[in-house]
Scaffold this motif. Structure first.
Motif, PDB file in Angstrom:
ATOM      1  N   SER A 150       1.168  -1.076   0.237  1.00  0.00           N
ATOM      2  CA  SER A 150      -0.437  -0.438   0.300  1.00  0.00           C
ATOM      3  C   SER A 150       1.021   0.882  -0.202  1.00  0.00           C
ATOM      4  CB  SER A 150      -0.940  -0.050   1.447  1.00  0.00           C
ATOM      5  OG  SER A 150      -1.951   1.239   1.398  1.00  0.00           O
ATOM      6  N   LYS A 153       2.414   2.226  -3.671  1.00  0.00           N
ATOM      7  CA  LYS A 153       1.555   2.344  -4.063  1.00  0.00           C
ATOM      8  C   LYS A 153       0.744   3.172  -3.783  1.00  0.00           C
ATOM      9  CE  LYS A 153       0.300  -0.617  -6.702  1.00  0.00           C
ATOM     10  NZ  LYS A 153       1.018  -0.908  -8.219  1.00  0.00           N
ATOM     11  N   GLU A 202      -0.806   4.874  -1.387  1.00  0.00           N
ATOM     12  CA  GLU A 202      -2.880   4.275  -1.460  1.00  0.00           C
ATOM     13  C   GLU A 202      -2.957   5.517   0.031  1.00  0.00           C
ATOM     14  OE1 GLU A 202      -3.191  -0.006  -3.398  1.00  0.00           O
ATOM     15  OE2 GLU A 202      -3.004   0.243  -1.381  1.00  0.00           O
ATOM     16  N   SER A 245      -4.196   1.743  -9.943  1.00  0.00           N
ATOM     17  CA  SER A 245      -3.861   2.362  -9.154  1.00  0.00           C
ATOM     18  C   SER A 245      -3.656   3.470  -9.287  1.00  0.00           C
ATOM     19  CB  SER A 245      -2.625   1.642  -8.378  1.00  0.00           C
ATOM     20  OG  SER A 245      -2.123   1.921 -10.242  1.00  0.00           O
ATOM     21  N   THR A 249      -2.158  -6.135  -7.085  1.00  0.00           N
ATOM     22  CA  THR A 249      -0.933  -5.163  -7.388  1.00  0.00           C
ATOM     23  C   THR A 249      -1.700  -3.843  -8.474  1.00  0.00           C
ATOM     24  OG1 THR A 249      -0.345  -6.582  -7.916  1.00  0.00           O
ATOM     25  CG2 THR A 249       1.233  -6.048  -6.612  1.00  0.00           C
ATOM     26  N   ASP A 250      -2.466  -4.484  -9.345  1.00  0.00           N
ATOM     27  CA  ASP A 250      -2.727  -3.423 -10.155  1.00  0.00           C
ATOM     28  C   ASP A 250      -4.124  -3.928 -11.637  1.00  0.00           C
ATOM     29  OD1 ASP A 250      -2.796  -1.208 -11.761  1.00  0.00           O
ATOM     30  OD2 ASP A 250      -1.526  -0.528 -11.173  1.00  0.00           O
TER      31      ASP A 250
END
Lengths: 482, 251
Positions: free
Chosen positions: A43, A46, A48, A156, A190-191
């Motif tokens: 997280s 990325k 997030e 993402s 992940t994506d």
């Protein structure tokens, strides 16, 4: 223009990267295993927002209480979920440096499919696709789409740019706790892709992962979310016909589709992951949850899948028909050869009045493979006038393979009508001899007969896919007749 | 040299002898008729020439232009010029007749080292031939033999033959299931294909077809071999007298 051509053309315009990839590759690998720290790591990597981290952690805690489903008719060794990396960026370091290092068997298949050379490199994961990544097709298309108001980007990226949309719909069709693999995906994805088509817009081009080759290597836990607003239409193509090189053995993707009033989504998949060798060694475990919510009145979702790859497939693209007059359709061709196993089908859940669903499933088993169609048609008490038509056809090649049909029909409304037709057949000696007598070789003959068997499904694919899919059907069955 | 030469051919199915010494020589450009009672091995002979699995050749040989066919796969025999018009043409659901024809033409082009036929060229070719044989365009779009009437099936067989240009064509009971009008159309189609370098073996139970496709040579087949050979008048004689004289040979 066919997607393959446009990609190849763009690639031609790109300059070849002179120095290989070793000098500048960043390989970042999370330590093996799965725990809350790893999820925080993913997280954080990325970047997030907090809500998404919480969402992941909640899914993870729930996953810990769940057990792997065992009801499917598939057999494989127990998976050690602690023996895997859950984050690797940007890609694995073992990529071949040129096509010469790629399995010649794979290259022969590309050749038969007519895949352009540069695209072969990308599919085989040859390192030059670091350059290939900067494909401008993606950006050109993206720009045109943006001008129309279509959002098509990595999930993402969507989390950052369109947090409200993502937050409103993520997990609204497949809740994190839905099933073991969907839950795992929710914790560690992940994506993947995000698509939003605004009100009243018919997206004029097929959206395909081909346009985002740079983001293709999204790993084993892909997450896709497609939202079609009132009166909007989109056709989305997933996957490609050529077998993709992949180091990940377990694929647990989640795809969620949301169709609002009068919206229509067409989702086509050609899945051709590595199926393992003739003896059943290696190959991908494809444990995927795909579901569509037809939330709006008169909404429609059409799933088309051509499943030829993977060692083990566990997949049931489904429709929740909530809106009045909503329509769900499922068209499937599943081919298993050698030691492949597939347990696949669909679920049609009729909630709204006058909802309709149609299921056309064509299963072809060859070699020592085993295949199950598993489908559920459920009519809820409020679904007055609901209708379903199901047709399941199995074709067997040889006498060592298996085909099973497991339909569940649950009707809680007396005004509903459901129909189920099923057949099982073999390619007859007569058909084969007839083709041979006209000069076809046995492989072409089987390809032709099987393509005829699947025609109803293949013709629902977008044009540029349909041609490749026909070739793929033939190639997948190579070696299945003596 | 003979186009087709069958020498002392013996064959069995599951241990049962069916062909018991067939001798047959067909010169280029000739039409031979093979007549005889049912169940005496006429269809077996045509299947064996085309290379169908399931038969054991115990003795003898089949030569095309002096080359033995016995070791060749069915598709290689087809590419070498053998064509079998089936007594019961097989249905292939979902495969359009035109797709099937194209695949067959391309198989030949591939064997000859040529590229696939151009889509427009193919369409032109097929439509022209189809018209000659009274095959409607919509039939080309329908799946191979699926839902075809008896006459349509046989016309489709002759259409395939016309497009594939065989050296040697076997018509296995092409007249069965045809009314007189369909019979004429099919016979006209076959007659149009007669040429000095192409030969035919017309297998039939009745003389009727041979009024339209007039053979050069007529054979009577009984008991797994050819028992009598003559000119077209032999067919007339058989029509008048039946096969009673020959059924004894089968026993």
């Amino acid at each position: 223009m066919a997607a393959t051509d446009s990609t190849a053309q763009t690639v031609k315009e790109l300059e070849r990267y002179k120095y290989g990839f070793e000098t500048n590759i960043e390989t970042e690998l999370a330590p093996k295993g799965l725990n809350e720290d790893i999820i925080r790591f993913i997280s954080a990597k990325k970047e997030e927002p907090e809500w998404l981290l919480e969402w992941r952690l909640k899914a993870y805690r729930q996953w810990l209480t769940m057990t792997e489903p065992t009801w499917a008719n598939v057999h494989y060794p127990t998976i050690d979920f602690q023996d895997a990396h859950y984050y690797a960026a940007p890609r694995q370091k073992v990529a071949p440096k040129s096509l010469e290092e790629v399995d010649p068997e794979l290259l022969r298949t590309y050749e038969k499919l007519g895949i352009p050379l540069r695209e072969q490199e990308a599919l085989a994961g040859v390192a030059v696709d670091a350059v290939f990544d900067s494909v401008s097709v993606a950006t050109t298309y993206k720009k045109r789409l943006e001008e129309m108001g279509v959002i098509f980007c990595a999930i993402s990226e969507a989390v950052k740019k369109y947090p409200d949309l993502v937050r409103r719909y993520l997990g609204s069709v497949v809740p994190p706790g839905d099933n073991f693999y969907a839950c795992l995906n929710s914790a560690v994805f992940t994506d993947g892709s995000f698509v939003y088509v605004p009100k009243g817009l018919r997206c004029p081009m097929e959206l395909s992962t081909y346009f985002r080759i740079n983001e293709k290597n999204t790993g084993q836990f892909e997450r896709t979310l497609i939202v079609c607003d009132d009166g909007a239409y989109v056709s989305y193509l997933e996957g490609c016909t050529a077998p993709q090189r992949d180091e990940n053995q377990l694929h647990a993707a989640v795809v969620e589709l949301v169709a609002l009033d009068d919206a229509e989504i067409k989702y086509s998949t050609v899945q051709n992951w590595y199926p393992g060798d003739a003896k059943g060694k290696g190959g991908i475990y494809n444990f995927v949850t795909k579901r569509a919510a037809c939330r709006g009145r008169n909404s429609k979702v059409m799933w088309t899948q051509v499943e030829t790859g993977s060692a083990v497939t566990w997949k049931y693209p489904s429709c929740i028909l909530q809106g009045e007059n909503s329509v769900g359709e499922f068209y499937s061709v599943a081919i298993t050869n050698n030691r492949q196993q597939a347990d696949t089908g669909t679920k049609m859940i009729h909630i709204g009045k006058n909802t309709r669903s149609k299921i056309i499933s064509k299963g072809i088993s060859a070699g020592y493979s085993d295949q199950t169609y598993r489908g559920l048609v459920r009519i809820q008490p409020g679904a007055d006038g609901a209708r379903n038509f199901t047709q399941c056809d199995s074709l067997l090649i040889g006498d060592q393979c298996g085909a099973h049909t497991v339909p569940y029909i649950e009707t809680k409304n007396p005004t509903a009508r459901t129909e189920h037709e099923a057949t099982a057949s073999r390619i007859s000696e007569d058909q084969l001899f007839y083709c041979l007598q006209r000069g076809l070789n046995p492989e072409d003959a089987v390809g032709l007969i099987v393509n005829g068997f699947c025609k109803e499904v293949l013709q629902t694919l977008p044009m540029e896919f349909a041609v490749e899919a026909q070739k793929l059907v033939a190639i997948s069955l190579e070696g299945s007749v003596g | 040299m003979a186009l087709i030469e069958i020498r002392n051919l013996h064959a069995s199915v599951e241990g049962k002898d069916i062909l018991k010494g067939v001798d047959l020589v067909i010169e280029p450009g000739k039409v031979h008729a093979l007549m005889g009672p049912n169940g005496t091995g006429k269809s077996t002979l045509s299947n064996i020439i085309a290379g169908r699995d399931g038969y054991t050749i115990t003795e003898g040989d089949i030569l095309l232009n002096g080359q033995s066919l016995l070791e060749m796969e069915p598709q290689d025999r087809a590419l070498a010029g053998i064509f079998l018009s089936f007594q019961y043409p097989v249905e292939i659901p979902g495969v359009a007749t035109s797709t099937f024809l194209k695949a067959a033409i391309n198989a030949r082009r591939k064997a000859a080292g040529d590229g696939e036929i151009d889509a427009m060229e193919f369409l032109k070719l097929v439509k022209a031939k189809a018209k000659e044989l009274g095959v409607r365009d919509d039939m080309l779009k329908r799946p191979v033999n699926v839902g075809f009437s008896g006459g349509e099936k046989k016309r489709a067989e002759v259409l395939q033959m016309a497009l594939l240009n065989p050296r040697f064509a076997i018509l296995d009971e092409t007249d069965s299931g045809l009314d007189i009008d369909a019979l004429k159309v099919v016979a006209d189609g076959v007659n149009a294909l007669r040429s000095p370098d192409r030969s035919f073996l017309v297998i039939t139970h009745y003389q009727r077809l041979l009024s339209y496709i007039v053979p050069d040579v007529v054979h009577v087949f009984a008991g797994g071999r050819i028992v009598r050979t003559g000119g077209p008048e032999l067919a007339q004689e058989l029509e008048a007298k039946g096969y009673a004289d020959y059924t004894g040979a089968a026993a």
